[in-house]
Structures are given as structure tokens and as C-alpha cells.
Scaffold this active site. Structure first.
Site, PDB file in Angstrom:
ATOM      1  N   HIS A   1       0.798  -1.224   0.000  1.00  0.00           N
ATOM      2  CA  HIS A   1       0.000   0.000   0.000  1.00  0.00           C
ATOM      3  C   HIS A   1       0.829   1.271   0.000  1.00  0.00           C
ATOM      4  CE1 HIS A   1      -4.172  -1.370   0.466  1.00  0.00           C
ATOM      5  NE2 HIS A   1      -3.692  -2.367   1.187  1.00  0.00           N
TER       6      HIS A   1
ATOM      7  N   LYS B   1      -8.730  13.850   4.741  1.00  0.00           N
ATOM      8  CA  LYS B   1      -7.915  12.631   4.705  1.00  0.00           C
ATOM      9  C   LYS B   1      -6.890  12.727   5.822  1.00  0.00           C
ATOM     10  CE  LYS B   1      -6.911  13.782   0.570  1.00  0.00           C
ATOM     11  NZ  LYS B   1      -6.463  13.627  -0.821  1.00  0.00           N
ATOM     12  N   ARG B   2      -6.129  11.677   5.994  1.00  0.00           N
ATOM     13  CA  ARG B   2      -5.048  11.706   6.983  1.00  0.00           C
ATOM     14  C   ARG B   2      -4.105  12.873   6.675  1.00  0.00           C
ATOM     15  NH1 ARG B   2      -0.217   8.589   6.732  1.00  0.00           N
ATOM     16  NH2 ARG B   2      -1.069   7.587   4.876  1.00  0.00           N
TER      17      ARG B   2
ATOM     18  N   LYS C   1       0.633  14.363   1.312  1.00  0.00           N
ATOM     19  CA  LYS C   1      -0.720  14.645   0.821  1.00  0.00           C
ATOM     20  C   LYS C   1      -0.920  16.138   0.557  1.00  0.00           C
ATOM     21  CE  LYS C   1      -2.747  10.579   3.056  1.00  0.00           C
ATOM     22  NZ  LYS C   1      -3.299   9.856   1.897  1.00  0.00           N
TER      23      LYS C   1
ATOM     24  N   THR D   1      -8.674   6.435  -1.862  1.00  0.00           N
ATOM     25  CA  THR D   1     -10.059   5.982  -2.039  1.00  0.00           C
ATOM     26  C   THR D   1     -11.040   7.114  -1.785  1.00  0.00           C
ATOM     27  OG1 THR D   1     -10.023   5.139   0.243  1.00  0.00           O
ATOM     28  CG2 THR D   1      -9.637   3.545  -1.529  1.00  0.00           C
TER      29      THR D   1
ATOM     30  N   LYS E   1     -14.760   8.220  -3.640  1.00  0.00           N
ATOM     31  CA  LYS E   1     -16.016   8.548  -2.948  1.00  0.00           C
ATOM     32  C   LYS E   1     -16.527   9.917  -3.377  1.00  0.00           C
ATOM     33  CE  LYS E   1     -14.066   5.904   0.818  1.00  0.00           C
ATOM     34  NZ  LYS E   1     -13.241   6.025   2.028  1.00  0.00           N
TER      35      LYS E   1
END
Length: 840
Positions: free
Chosen positions: A379, A572-573, A578, A680, A684
Site C-alpha cells: 500500500h 484525509k489523513r 498529501k 479511495t 467517494k
């Protein structure tokens, strides 16, 4: 002739004497109502005069669980009778979300129950809100596992999920003075009506101690492990139903307890702490999701957690196998074990120990079974996320496993030497054991997973390509046939049906409800693209969802937001790769433009952030502080006049995600190209009609391909360009000096403008950007800012935006977890659906 039946609360209900349904399984409104009120009265000892909303939730949960149990037991019995191959999903995280709404939807009785509750004069939404989110995951990894379990059951695949029943899940996040504050998430404080404890199926897990050689009754030299301590693993099963099928699979989570919970001798001697020390020590293993591993004790506990759940799970699977088979020679034919990242990789050594030491199999036979049993999902491309354990720690906690890993590595490297003689560099890269200097050996768990599995897969096309070209390239050269791509997916049942009921109703009204089992059906909605009435309905649904989120923001954060503004969302985290702070730089740039020209024409924006930073990750926590500090200034500045609003929603979790995804206009997927494995959240958002601004990273690439390049806002360097720029010596300072707007943004942060004059508070972020910028924010800034101007221009044309929104939603079939799971079933696990039949 009709008769009446007196309910537990004293009211009467009509009942037909010719057909009396079982209160535990009946699906008629009368039976459901009777069961609900009985569960309120007899299970909890309350009636309607003194029941709380939580009492009503528990009563409804047990009513629904009863209807699952018949299917659950029938599924289990069928799997035993037919001796099926069981998919076993090993994951350190399962971020399931609330069960009640999901189970009602999958049973097909959501509307029926809602109507029944409202007929009783109760608030259905209030009851739903009583359920705590089981925070048994950190983010995408755990939520993916939950989506996969949903799809496995919906596709009628025999399966079981294995993990840990953490007493305290991912922390509850509060924001105080702009900083993240972690509060324990005691999600079990009132119990859990969905789980079924199975103490009779408990197993023992060993830890510590030493090994010794002995000879068995045949004179064969063997090894036995003499542990220092033993811990009980107690299984707790949660039924996982498929959507409108009879299949109900299990999520089996293990709780740690001491084998002897109380020491009478110590107690009688007045050593009261010592009398319960073993109990406390054992229970620590399943106490907290991901203990901070910045200390030696934290690292040891995390390794103990990983071993604890895989050891218990493998014993469980062997027990299941031996009920139907004489020996373990064909174990791989009854269990397909998927390792969800490297956390469960120690299972490879544990299965070898169980086969060789406990069951007397010869090494090569055991190794063949092990390799055929395991498959490994990677991952991450981030080196720090590829787990390593020091040999000293592993030897201390799992002495026999360290010996087995050394043996696995020895035989593996002997083979490599045969295939590639005189290539010591290759041996060093492939070796499971890494010499880290000064004799400090490290065990590379990703290497162990690659060697011990028959399949290795990435989770998006780019991710798999980069695994083969870079992260795991030596293994890809050695075993190209082992590598697969399995682009992630999410379940449309939770992320459209539950999250966006109005949009779901529109889909079903136009094309029927087959789309919930086959998302490709949504492509039929493209025929309505030129229908003004359909587009208007679409727009109204989005606005209604935005209004709901705006009300939640006002209630939670006391911030009023404009529902006609662009809802620009990044949840998100929190992590530097990110690049949440890239979006913050752009917000400051917009703010600076307004300050320079208060009359400037800017499309109104509401920027919505959410996510948790790991407790020990200072820079991520500082990014949260910066975001809130900017919000404090921007939201109150009269020059802004409401054109910009910035909101950080605390405690992002599955339930909050269900509020946010349907409400977003723009989804920010802005990680540095080549860093995000898949993502993911991007799926969504798109399924719910959000447009994406993103880099060519992870699954963004495939989302753009499916939605159409014209319906995606693309910016930034590609993964290849990132590598090339770094190889030629990336100098972030040159971007700062040569970009006037960017310089103004960073200078405003440096000046202390957002920190009440404190020029030191955000210095770590500024210095990181100017002197290192590992994640290339400054290199991508101008491309990002220009792309955001394209977003604004597109939003000015409401009709065009709505068309783009529709196409993003109806073209997302590829990102259903049903598709992902079916590919795993056919190509990796080699399993087929098993029908579950219920007698009348």
C-alpha cells in the site's frame, strides 16, 4: 379473524392467527415493531416512559442483529458442509463505520424500519446518531478493508476478516487553540450490541522466552519454543451482511487477556499491583490502535500486536481446516490469506512454525504450502512505511520466528545465488535481513512478504508500475509473474446509497436499483445529460446536501458558510506528502489578492479540511495549526466579505465522511505524483458528483481516464518529472525568489501575521519549504494556482459544471470494490461464489 397482541410497553398490535412470524427473524412491520419494543423492555429493562435515545438504538441494533444471525449461521454451516476455500483478510485495521444504517440497507429494510420508528413517534436520525464510530483504523487502509468485506459478502464469496478488537480506537480529535488534541476513543464504554464473544474458541499466543533443540520419538531433530509468557486471544465475531443476499460473513477481532488474570499468592502477600500485573500486561496488547512507536516499549508493543492477531488467526484457521481434513497437506486449498500491507507479514514465519514445529511437516513441504497460502498487498511507495524490525527486538519477543526468518532467507539467497551467481549487490537488495551497521540487523518485512507469497499486488496502475520499476524492482525482475495490479475500490452501498439518499433515489427512479450490485448500470444515466429537468434535479440535490453540511458546520464550528460558494474539500489523513499545506498556500494567495484589491472579482469559496495527524508527527500537527490560524484571520477579515471561508472539521471519521462526500463541489487530490498508492477518498467524492483537482498520482490517473480528461482539473509534475527534477538538484528557493505571489504568501507566514506576531511558530514549515521541500510544493504551486483559476471559471457556468458533475458520478463503475474483489477472486484467490439458501 384478527386478534390483538400486547406489546412489552402495554400497547396492542394486530396479528393474523394464520401466520405467526418468528420474533427473531420475521420481516413484517408488525413483527419488527414487536421485536423492537421487546428488546427495549426485556434486554434493557426500560420502557417507553424512561427510555433514552441510546436505549432505542440498542433495541433496534439487537432487532437487526437477530435478523442477521440466521443468515450468519447458515453461511457458516454451508461453508463447512461444502468444504469451501475461505478468503481470509488479515488486516491491522478495519474502519467499519457505523453498523446500523449499513445493515438496514444491506437487509433491504432501511425504509421499512425508518417508517416503523417514525410511526412510534421517535426520531430515526437521532437513534442512528447514538451509535459510536468504531475507530479501528487510521484511514484509507482500514476503510478499504471494510469495503472489501462488504463486497465479499455482496458477491457471495466465503470470507472472514481477522484483526484486533482494540479497546481504544484511533483517538478522538479535538481542536484547541488551533492545535490537535488527542482524546481517548473509548468506543466500547457502553458495550457493542453487534459483536458475539466466542470465549470457547479462545487460543493461546506465546511471547518471549527461548528455543531449544530436542529429538522426537522418531529420532528427528526438532525445535521447541519455551515462551516467557502466554496470552489468551478471545474472538469476537461481528456479522457482515452482503447487499440483498443471504450471505453473512464474519469479522473476527481478537481481544487479549491474561491466561491467569489474578495472582492470589501476590494478593495475600499484600502485593496488590503485582496480583493483577499479568492481566494488565496482557490486556495492553489489544488496548490501543497503533501505540506511539517512538520509544522502545512502543515498538515492542506494536510488534506484539501484529504477532498476536496473526498467531491467533492462523490457529483458528488450522482448527477450521482440521475439522474437515485429516492433515494440513492441503491447507492452502482451504484458506487464501491476503496480507493487507506489511503489518501482518510475520504470519509467514508463524505459519511455518505451526506447520514445522507444531505439526511435524518437512520444511520444503511447509514452505510450498505457505507460499501458496499467502498473497501480499503493498500500500505504499514511501520507504519509511515499509516496515523493518530490529533483529534484537524480534529475537527478544519472537525468538523462534527470528530463527525461521534466518532460515527462509538462507534458502532464498541460496536460490538467488544459483540464478544470479556473483551478484552480491542483488543479494543485498533482495535479502530479508539487512545489515544496518555495527552488527545491528534489520528484518525487512516487505521482503519477507514478497518471498513468502505467491502474489504481490499494488493498488493502482501507477502504484503497481512504480513498485515494479523502483520500490520492489528486484523482486519484479526475479518473479514478474507474481505481480498484479488491483486498483482499489469502495462500496457503493455505503458511499452512495447510505451517504447520498437523494441521489440514490434519483438513480433508482431513472434506471432501477440494479446499479447497487453493478455500478456499470449508471452509464445509462448519460442519456439524461441533455435533459434540463434532470440537470436541475441534480443541482438541487447537491445544493440540499451542501445545506445539510453547512448546518453541521454552523453547529460544530460556529461558522456560517455560503451554500452557493464552491465547497472545496480536502479530508484525509494529515501528511506532508498529501500536501494539505499546498492548498493553504493557495488560500493565503487568494487572501493576499483581496487585501491588495478589496473589490476584486473572486468566485466565493468555502475551503473544508478534515483529518487526523499521527500523535508523534510534529509537522502534520503544525499543518493543522497553520490551517486553523489562517482560518482565524481570513474568516474574520471584513475585506473578505464572506468570499472566502476556511473550516477545519474536527474528528474526521467514516460517519463525518458520509456527510462530506455528497456535499463537495471540488475534491482536492493533490499529493506529490508518485507518492500516493491509490487513494479511495478520490473515488467517494467522484461517485457523489464532485469534480477533482489533482496530480497524476495514484488512482487519480484512472479516475481521469474514466471521467474524461475534460471533466478533471489536472496540474503538477508527473512522477517521472518529480524524479528527474530531484536527480538534477531541485532548488525550492529559486521558485520562492522568482514567483512574486508565492513569495508574498510565504513572507506573510514568516512575518507572524497568522501567529499573533510569533515569527518562530511556523518556521519549521517555512524552512522545510524553502530549504528542502521534499514533496515539491513550490515546484507545483503555480500550476496548482493556475488550475484553480480554471476551476473558478468552470463554476461560473452552472450548467457546464452540473454536466461535468453528472459525468464524474456515472462513469465511476471501475471504482466499485465489487470490481476489485471480483478480480482478486478470479486472478489471485481462485475462489467462486457460494449460494446460501434459507429454508422458509
Amino acid at each position: 379473524m384478527e386478534t390483538t397482541y400486547t406489546l412489552a410497553d402495554g400497547t396492542e398490535a394486530l396479528q393474523c392467527p394464520t401466520l405467526v412470524e418468528d420474533d427473531r427473524t420475521g420481516m413484517s412491520p408488525e413483527t419488527l415493531k414487536r421485536a423492537f419494543l421487546d428488546n427495549l423492555f426485556y434486554l434493557q429493562g426500560v420502557n417507553r416512559t424512561n427510555a433514552s435515545p441510546y436505549n432505542y438504538y440498542v433495541a433496534l441494533a439487537y432487532t437487526v442483529r437477530d435478523r442477521l444471525l440466521r443468515r450468519f449461521l447458515k453461511s457458516t454451516d454451508t461453508y463447512k458442509q461444502e468444504k469451501v476455500k475461505l478468503v481470509c483478510y488479515f488486516s491491522a485495521e478495519f474502519l467499519m463505520g457505523r453498523y446500523l444504517g449499513n445493515n438496514l440497507a444491506n437487509l433491504g429494510i432501511y425504509d421499512l424500519i425508518k417508517e416503523m420508528i417514525e410511526e412510534l413517534g421517535l426520531d430515526f436520525e437521532e437513534i442512528i446518531e447514538q451509535e459510536p464510530d468504531p475507530g479501528l483504523g487510521n484511514g484509507g487502509l482500514g476503510r478499504l478493508a471494510a469495503c472489501f468485506l462488504d463486497s465479499l459478502a455482496s458477491l457471495e464469496i466465503p470470507a472472514i476478516g481477522y484483526g484486533i478488537r482494540y479497546e481504544f480506537g484511533i483517538f478522538h480529535q479535538m481542536i484547541q487553540d488551533g492545535w490537535q488534541v488527542e482524546i481517548p476513543d473509548n468506543w466500547l464504554r457502553f458495550g457493542n450490541p453487534w459483536e458475539l464473544p466466542r470465549p470457547d474458541e479462545s487460543v493461546e499466543v506465546k511471547l518471549g522466552g527461548r528455543t531449544e533443540i530436542y529429538h522426537d520419538d522418531k529420532g528427528q531433530e526438532r525445535v521447541q519454543w519455551l515462551p516467557e509468557r502466554r496470552v489468551l486471544a478471545i474472538p469476537h465475531d461481528t456479522p457482515v451482511p452482503g447487499y440483498k443476499t443471504n450471505t453473512v460473513n464474519a469479522l473476527r477481532l481478537w481481544k487479549a487477556e491474561a491466561s491467569e488474570s489474578f495472582n492470589f499468592e501476590a494478593f495475600n502477600a499484600g502485593l496488590y499491583d503485582q496480583s493483577v500485573a499479568e492481566k494488565m500486561d496482557a490486556e495492553t496488547i489489544s488496548k490501543v490502535l497503533y501505540p506511539n512507536d517512538n520509544t522502545p516499549a512502543g515498538r515492542e508493543l506494536r510488534l506484539a500486536q501484529q504477532y498476536f492477531f496473526v498467531a491467533a488467526s492462523l490457529q483458528d484457521l488450522i482448527r477450521i481446516h482440521l475439522k474437515s481434513h485429516k492433515n494440513l497437506q492441503n491447507f492452502h486449498e482451504t484458506a487464501a490469506i491476503q496480507l493487507n500491507d506489511t503489518h501482518p507479514a510475520i504470519a509467514i514465519a508463524e505459519l511455518m512454525r505451526l506447520l514445522v514445529d507444531e505439526n511435524g511437516l518437512e520444511w520444503s513441504k511447509a514452505w510450498a504450502i505457505t507460499q501458496k497460502t499467502f498473497a501480499y498487498t503493498n500500500h505504499t511507495l514511501l520507504p519509511e512505511a515499509l516496515e523493518r524490525w530490529s533483529a534484537d527486538l524480534l529475537g527478544k519477543l519472537l525468538p523462534r520466528h527470528l530463527e525461521i526468518i534466518y532460515l527462509i532467507n538462507h534458502f532464498f539467497l541460496e536460490d538467488v545465488r544459483t540464478w544470479f551467481p556473483d551478484n552480491e549487490e542483488l543479494l543485498g537488495k533482495l535479502s530479508i535481513v539487512e545489515e544496518a551497521g555495527w552488527g545491528n540487523k534489520q528484518i525487512r518485512m516487505a521482503n519477507l512478504a514478497c518471498v513468502g507469497s505467491h502474489s504481490i499486488n499494488g493498488v493502482a496502475a501507477l502504484h503497481t508500475e512504480l513498485l515494479q520499476k523502483d520500490t520492489l524492482k528486484e523482486f519484479a525482475m526475479l518473479w514478474p509473474e507474481k505481480f498484479y495490479n488491483k486498483t482499489n475500490g469502495v462500496t457503493p452501498r455505503r458511499w452512495i446509497l447510505l451517504s447520498n439518499p437523494q441521489l440514490s433515489a434519483l438513480f433508482t427512479e431513472k434506471i432501477g436499483d440494479d446499479w447497487l450490485k453493478d455500478l456499470k448500470e449508471l452509464r445509462k444515466l448519460e442519456q439524461y445529460l441533455d435533459d434540463p429537468a434532470f440537470r436541475q434535479r441534480w443541482y438541487e440535490i447537491k445544493q440540499a446536501n451542501k445545506a445539510d453540511l453547512a448546518a453541521y458546520i454552523l453547529k460544530t464550528c460556529n461558522i456560517e458558510v455560503d451554500v452557493n460558494s464552491i465547497f472545496d474539500v480536502q479530508v484525509k489523513r494529515i501528511h506532508e506528502y498529501k500536501r494539505q499545506h499546498l492548498a493553504v498556500l493557495h488560500i493565503i494567495a487568494l487572501y493576499n489578492r483581496i487585501k491588495q484589491n478589496p473589490q476584486i472579482d473572486i468566485v466565493p469559496r468555502t475551503f473544508i479540511f478534515g483529518g487526523k495527524a499521527a500523535p508523534g508527527y510534529f509537522m502534520a500537527k503544525l499543518i493543522i495549526k497553520l490551517t486553523n490560524a489562517v482560518a482565524e484571520i481570513v474568516n474574520k477579515d471584513p475585506d473578505v466579505r464572506g468570499r472566502l471561508k476556511l473550516v477545519f472539521l474536527p474528528n474526521f471519521n467514516v460517519s463525518l465522511g458520509q456527510r462530506i462526500y455528497p456535499s463537495a463541489d471540488l475534491s482536492e487530490q493533490i499529493s506529490t505524483a508518485g507518492k500516493e498508492a491509490s487513494g479511495t477518498g478520490n473515488m467517494k467524492f467522484a461517485m457523489n458528483g464532485s469534480l477533482t483537482i489533482g496530480t497524476l498520482d495514484g488512482a487519480n490517473i484512472e479516475i481521469r481516464e474514466e471521467a474524461g480528461a475534460e471533466n478533471f482539473f489536472l496540474f503538477g509534475l508527473t512522477a517521472g518529472e518529480v524524479y528527474a527534477k530531484k536527480a538534477h538538484g531541485y532548488e525550492p528557493m529559486s521558485y520562492y525568489k522568482n514567483n512574486r505571489e508565492l513569495k508574498g504568501v510565504i513572507d506573510r507566514i514568516k512575518s507572524g501575521y497568522f501567529s499573533h506576531g510569533d515569527q518562530e511558530l511556523f518556521r519549521p514549515i517555512v524552512d522545510s519549504l524553502l530549504y528542502d521541500d521534499q514533496y515539491m510544493l513550490l515546484a507545483d504551486y503555480q500550476s496548482y494556482a493556475d488550475c484553480q483559476e480554471q476551476v473558478s471559471e468552470a463554476y461560473r457556468d452552472r450548467d457546464k459544471w452540473t454536466r461535468m458533475s453528472i459525468l464524474n458520478s456515472v462513469r465511476m463503475a471501475k471504482f466499485s470494490s465489487d470490481r476489485t474483489i471480483w478480480e482478486y477472486c478470479q486472478e489471485i484467490w481462485k475462489v467462486n461464489p457460494v449460494k446460501i439458501s434459507l429454508e422458509d
